[in-house]
Design a protein around this motif. Structure first.
Motif, PDB file in Angstrom:
ATOM      1  N   LYS A 326     -58.469 -35.563  77.342  1.00  0.00           N
ATOM      2  CA  LYS A 326     -59.407 -35.437  76.235  1.00  0.00           C
ATOM      3  C   LYS A 326     -60.768 -35.974  76.668  1.00  0.00           C
ATOM      4  CE  LYS A 326     -55.973 -34.022  73.749  1.00  0.00           C
ATOM      5  NZ  LYS A 326     -55.800 -32.565  73.521  1.00  0.00           N
ATOM      6  N   TYR A 327     -61.786 -35.154  76.516  1.00  0.00           N
ATOM      7  CA  TYR A 327     -63.106 -35.511  77.006  1.00  0.00           C
ATOM      8  C   TYR A 327     -63.965 -36.161  75.925  1.00  0.00           C
ATOM      9  CZ  TYR A 327     -62.375 -33.299  81.492  1.00  0.00           C
ATOM     10  OH  TYR A 327     -61.912 -33.010  82.746  1.00  0.00           O
ATOM     11  N   LYS A 328     -64.791 -37.103  76.343  1.00  0.00           N
ATOM     12  CA  LYS A 328     -65.744 -37.714  75.438  1.00  0.00           C
ATOM     13  C   LYS A 328     -66.749 -36.652  74.970  1.00  0.00           C
ATOM     14  CE  LYS A 328     -65.501 -42.272  77.668  1.00  0.00           C
ATOM     15  NZ  LYS A 328     -64.411 -41.932  78.600  1.00  0.00           N
ATOM     16  N   SER A 329     -67.264 -36.826  73.787  1.00  0.00           N
ATOM     17  CA  SER A 329     -68.256 -35.883  73.277  1.00  0.00           C
ATOM     18  C   SER A 329     -69.567 -36.043  74.029  1.00  0.00           C
ATOM     19  CB  SER A 329     -68.485 -36.117  71.781  1.00  0.00           C
ATOM     20  OG  SER A 329     -69.164 -37.344  71.573  1.00  0.00           O
ATOM     21  N   VAL A 330     -70.373 -35.005  74.006  1.00  0.00           N
ATOM     22  CA  VAL A 330     -71.691 -35.077  74.636  1.00  0.00           C
ATOM     23  C   VAL A 330     -72.506 -36.189  73.989  1.00  0.00           C
ATOM     24  CG1 VAL A 330     -73.840 -33.828  75.057  1.00  0.00           C
ATOM     25  CG2 VAL A 330     -71.652 -32.643  75.308  1.00  0.00           C
ATOM     26  N   THR A 331     -72.409 -36.316  72.682  1.00  0.00           N
ATOM     27  CA  THR A 331     -73.142 -37.381  71.985  1.00  0.00           C
ATOM     28  C   THR A 331     -72.741 -38.752  72.504  1.00  0.00           C
ATOM     29  OG1 THR A 331     -73.443 -36.073  69.962  1.00  0.00           O
ATOM     30  CG2 THR A 331     -73.570 -38.462  69.749  1.00  0.00           C
TER      31      THR A 331
END
Length: 481
Positions: A326-331
């Motif tokens: 699961k990837y961190k959001s761009v924000t």
């Protein structure tokens, strides 16, 4: 912690030595002028990519650690209950089946460049000892004749990666593990491994330890001489260090008496810089003359640090490839970047390629989103240094060497740019020009009891800015550095 006190109770070290471990040694400034200059340049780069990759990607397990019999909760083996040596044999056989047929480092390099990344740290060898470069010191490598990928013209993976990234103007750095759990001169097969450390008495078998020192020296020299221009030697495995430099943390990593795992960093560094002048050497967690910058892992310091530093952090949850990461959001990533840079650090973001050589699609889309923001706001990031008060509420500050300052307002997910941005701690100079990056409008401002208030025109609020907005202030009244 409990291991540390156990060692004290056994009388394995003197009281003076124990007390010394409770204090973090001060940062040791570099004296080599070429390195000092390179460190200053590195602090301008701000944003980099680290890549953990090896045969373990085929199983989607954590890199190396499952073969370390140190902590069952951390080193779970699959399938559960498999005897250790049976598992080790299967794990080491992964090197032969490793066949990343979609290996395309140019695609990675382009994505990194588009994201605004300025430097790369690539894993040439992790703790398991498998080499992602064509070393002459062992056959446990991606170019071994019996390896599935060895006949591929791009089999020397590290070389291909470094060249691809340099072609995009990205500086190259080599991650290298000091411990090597495959070579018989570190984990001698005469004894079982007990933890992450060398598994024999180096005082009793000094010739074997000297073999390991030479093995390490030779491999690093291969990297320094056969892989083009390298700017960083990023050494992991900080428990491999002289006894006098053991810390409370490194002592906790040993289940037995601490050993003098001195690999002669002075000799290694002198050799490396003879081939790569100005090379930044990062002997991670070993505070001393060969730790040119420090590397807090998966965390951001609460305050600015007085020495060069870099937060290394995963883009997803894992350092190495797992199928459903699961990837961190761009924000989140941009907020981390702004926070780190405002405190004077660099941000080294990790992604792990899969067994076929491809990244998760989420990695590409995430880097694309970061790049879209950096294309507009990069000038508030690159070439900046910390300036007090660093942060006030949702506003972070950075400064250029010409005296200009950027106030970067962190937007929450789906938040519009507010009509008024307020902060304390810095005051624009009389006649200063304020401009929100991505626009050409001169912003109006005033001082009030609440601080500096900057009015944001409605036309700007409606532009759909995301993640954060940066306001360039051409000059300020006073600046604490």
């Amino acid at each position: 912690m409990k291991k540390f006190w156990m060692l004290l109770g056994c009388g394995l070290m003197g009281i003076g030595f124990a007390n010394a471990q409770n204090e973090e040694p001060p940062y040791v400034p570099e004296t080599d002028k070429a390195v000092i200059q390179k460190l200053d340049e590195w602090q301008d780069w701000k944003f980099g990519l680290i890549m953990h990759w090896g045969p373990y990607a085929q199983w989607g397990v954590v890199e190396s650690w499952s073969i370390c019999p140190e902590d069952e909760g951390w080193t779970q083996r699959k399938p559960a209950g498999i005897p250790y040596y049976d598992y080790l044999k299967k794990y080491e056989a992964l090197g032969k089946s490793f066949n990343p047929v979609h290996f395309n480092p140019e695609k990675w390099a382009k994505a990194a460049k588009d994201a605004g990344m300025k430097y790369l740290v690539f894993t040439t060898k992790h703790h398991d000892g498998f080499c992602m470069f064509d070393t002459k010191q062992t056959d446990y490598k991606v170019t071994a004749p019996d390896g599935a990928f060895s006949k591929n013209p791009r089999a020397n993976i590290a070389k291909e990666v470094f060249e691809a990234f340099r072609q995009e103007g990205i500086h190259a750095g080599a991650y290298f593990s000091k411990p090597d759990w495959h070579t018989d001169s570190y984990w001698w097969n005469y004894f079982p491994p007990r933890d992450r450390n060398v598994n024999y008495d180096v005082k009793k078998y000094p010739e074997r330890w000297n073999q390991f020192k030479q093995y390490t020296y030779n491999q690093i020299e291969e990297l320094m001489t056969g892989y083009g221009k390298l700017d960083i030697l990023w050494l992991d495995g900080g428990w491999v260090r002289p006894l006098k430099q053991q810390s409370k943390e490194s002592l906790s990593w040993s289940q037995t008496a601490p050993q003098d795992q001195d690999i002669d960093m002075g000799k290694i560094t002198a050799m490396a810089r003879s081939h790569q002048p100005g090379l930044i050497v990062v002997d991670r967690s070993v505070h001393g003359p060969y730790e040119n910058y420090r590397t807090p892992e998966q965390q951001i310091p609460e305050k600015p640090l007085s020495y060069p530093w870099e937060t290394c952090m995963t883009m997803g949850n894992s350092w190495s490839y797992v199928p459903d990461d699961k990837y961190k959001s761009v924000t989140t990533i941009i907020h981390n970047l702004v926070d780190i840079v405002a405190k004077g650090g660099n941000y080294l973001l990790n992604v792990g390629p899969g067994p076929d050589g491809e990244l998760h699609e989420a990695a590409y889309t995430t880097m694309k989103g970061i790049g879209e923001w950096m294309h507009i706001n990069g000038e508030a990031i690159y070439g900046t240094r910390a300036v007090a008060p660093y942060k006030d509420g949702k506003v972070c500050f950075t400064r250029k060497k010409d005296g200009s300052v950027y106030a970067i307002y962190l937007l929450d997910q789906n938040e519009k740019v507010p009509a008024v941005i307020t902060f304390k701690g810095l005051t624009p100079a009389k006649g200063a020009r304020l401009q929100l990056l991505g626009t050409t409008v001169k912003l109006m401002w005033k001082t009030t009891a609440a601080g500096v208030e900057i009015k944001i025109p409605e036309t700007i609020q409606q532009k759909g800015f995301q993640h954060a907005v940066a306001i360039r202030i051409s000059s300020v009244e006073k600046m604490l550095i």
